[in-house]
Write a protein that holds these residues in place. Sequence first.
Motif, short mmCIF file in Angstrom:
data_model
loop_
_atom_site.label_atom_id
_atom_site.label_comp_id
_atom_site.label_asym_id
_atom_site.label_seq_id
_atom_site.Cartn_x
_atom_site.Cartn_y
_atom_site.Cartn_z
N LEU A 70 5.26 18.71 -1.19
CA LEU A 70 4.63 17.94 -0.83
C LEU A 70 4.87 16.79 -1.54
O LEU A 70 4.93 15.27 -0.02
N LEU A 71 5.17 15.80 -2.65
CA LEU A 71 4.45 15.27 -3.22
C LEU A 71 6.52 14.32 -2.94
O LEU A 71 5.83 13.47 -2.07
N GLY A 72 7.61 14.64 -2.56
CA GLY A 72 8.27 14.92 -1.60
C GLY A 72 8.14 14.40 -0.51
O GLY A 72 8.26 13.28 -0.15
N MET A 73 7.29 14.84 -0.03
CA MET A 73 7.13 13.89 1.41
C MET A 73 6.69 12.82 1.56
O MET A 73 7.03 12.13 2.68
N ILE A 74 5.89 12.84 0.85
CA ILE A 74 4.46 11.52 0.25
C ILE A 74 5.60 10.75 0.34
O ILE A 74 6.02 9.52 0.34
N ILE A 75 6.80 10.55 -1.06
CA ILE A 75 7.17 9.51 -0.91
C ILE A 75 8.59 9.28 -0.25
O ILE A 75 8.67 7.74 0.35
N GLY A 76 9.03 10.09 0.46
CA GLY A 76 9.97 9.68 1.92
C GLY A 76 8.95 9.35 2.52
O GLY A 76 9.52 7.29 3.04
N PHE A 77 8.04 9.22 3.20
CA PHE A 77 7.10 8.68 4.19
C PHE A 77 6.70 7.27 3.25
O PHE A 77 6.79 6.26 4.45
N GLY A 78 5.88 7.22 2.72
CA GLY A 78 4.88 5.96 1.71
C GLY A 78 7.00 5.50 1.88
O GLY A 78 6.69 3.71 2.12
N LEU A 94 0.51 -1.30 0.43
CA LEU A 94 -0.01 0.05 -0.13
C LEU A 94 0.63 1.03 -0.27
O LEU A 94 0.52 2.11 -0.97
N MET A 95 1.88 1.38 0.89
CA MET A 95 3.15 2.42 1.35
C MET A 95 3.52 2.44 -0.12
O MET A 95 3.87 3.82 -0.18
N TRP A 96 4.34 1.81 -0.96
CA TRP A 96 5.07 1.81 -2.06
C TRP A 96 3.76 2.43 -3.07
O TRP A 96 4.88 3.27 -4.44
N ALA A 97 2.83 1.99 -2.92
CA ALA A 97 1.81 2.61 -4.60
C ALA A 97 1.78 3.77 -4.11
O ALA A 97 2.16 4.42 -5.48
N ALA A 108 2.48 9.19 -6.20
CA ALA A 108 2.76 10.39 -6.13
C ALA A 108 4.58 10.54 -7.13
O ALA A 108 4.57 11.70 -7.52
N PHE A 109 5.08 10.22 -6.84
CA PHE A 109 5.90 9.94 -7.73
C PHE A 109 5.88 10.25 -8.88
O PHE A 109 6.43 11.22 -9.79
N LEU A 110 4.73 9.92 -9.83
CA LEU A 110 4.55 9.67 -10.78
C LEU A 110 3.68 11.24 -11.39
O LEU A 110 4.14 11.18 -12.50
#
Length: 400
Positions: free
Chosen positions: A277-285, A242-245, A250-252
Motif C-alpha cells: 500500500l505504501l509503495g503504491m502511494i509512493i509511486g502514484f504520488g 502536495l503529492m511529493w509530500a 509514505a516513504f518514511l
Amino acid sequence: MTTATAPVPAPRAFIPALEGMRGMAALGVLLTHVSFQTGAGGIAVLGPILERFDMAVAVFFALSGFLLWRPHAAVAHGMGTAPTTGRYLLHRLMRIVPAYWAVVVFVLLLLPGAAQSANLRVWVSNLFLLQVFVPLTLTEGLTQMWSLSVEVAFYLVLPLLAWSIVWLRGPSARRRVPVLCGLIAVSLTWNLWPVPTPDAIHADNWLPGYLPWFAAGMVLAELIHQVRPGAWWGRLFSSQPLMWALALAAFLVSATEFGGPAGLERAEPWQYAMKMLLGMIIGFGLLAPLVLRPADAAPHRWLESPTALTLGRWSYGIFLWHLVVLTMVFPVFGILPFSGQFVYVLVLTTALTMPLAAASFALIEDPARRLARRWDKAAAARRSRRDQEKAAAAAATTSR
C-alpha cells in the motif's frame, strides 16, 4: 457548469520528466544495496531510511504500469490505437532481454562466486527470469533480478488484463478506474492466501502481490483522459508539493515496522500488505504531478535536466550492472562486507557502474530498440504490399 463540460485535453505523447524519474529510481536501488552490504542499516535513524530505498522498485513498477497501459486507456477513451500483442511483446523482448543476457552470461562465467555454483538449473532460471519460482537460483551479482522477473510477468499478463476490461470503453470508460481499484484491493490480500510453493520460495515475490505498484501507474494512465480543466481533483493530483509530500510521508512510514523488517527477514502478512500500500502511494504520488500537469507547464527543473535525462537513458544499465560492480568493489579495494565505509563504497560503486551503464545503452539497448523499429517498418511495408495486391486483384476481378 463550464468546467464540468470542458473537453479533456489530449495527453502529451512523451513526458521527459518520467525519464529523469526512472534515473532517480535506479540510483535508489543502487543506494539501498550499498547500504545493506556495508551494514549501514545499523546507523540510528538514518540506517532504516537508507535500506528502505528499495521502495524505488515501486516507482519502476508504477512507471511500467503507466507507460504500457496508456495505449489501452487511450483506445478505451476513443483516442489512438493499441499495438498488436505480437508487436508489443517484440518491443518488450528487445528492450529487456539482450542487455539482461549480457549481464547474466558475464556473471555466470566470470564472477567467481556465481560461476562456481552455476549449474544448469541456475543458468536456465536466470536466462529465462524464473528465479522467483525456482529454489536457490538467485545468484551473487544477480539477486536484484527478482524484480525484473516480476516485471516480465507483468508484461505477459498485461494483454490479458487489457482484454478483460476491453468492453469498458466510450461512455463506460470512466468505470475502468474503479475496476483497477478493485484489482488493487484484491491484490493487497495476496499474502493471506495459502499459495503452495517449493521449499525456499515465497509467493511474496510473485506478480499478484506487486500488482498494486503497477496499478498505481495504470490508474494514472486512465486519469490523464479524464482530467478536465479546472477539475478540483486534477489540481489536487497535479500539485507537486502536495503529492511529493504525501510520497515522502509514505516513504518514511515504510522505514518503520509498518513497512516490514529491513534486510532479508520475511515480513508478517500485515506488514507485507502495508508495504504494498505504501509503495503504491509512493509511486502514484511521485508520478501524478508529472503526468497530470498542463502540457504548457515549464520543464521540470531537475528531472528534465540533461544530467537526469542521461541517467534515465542509462537507468536499465545501472540496474543491471550495479550489483556486479558492488560485489567486485569489496575484494578489489580490500573492504570487508558489512564493515561500514558506506560513503566510500557508494562513491566507488556509482563511479564504476556509470561507464558500464553507458556502454550497455550505446552498444546493446539502443541498437536492439532500433532493430525492433526496423522490423516494425518492414512488417508494415509487407502488410501494405499485401493490401495493394489484394486491392489490385479485386479491381481486376471486378473489371472482368
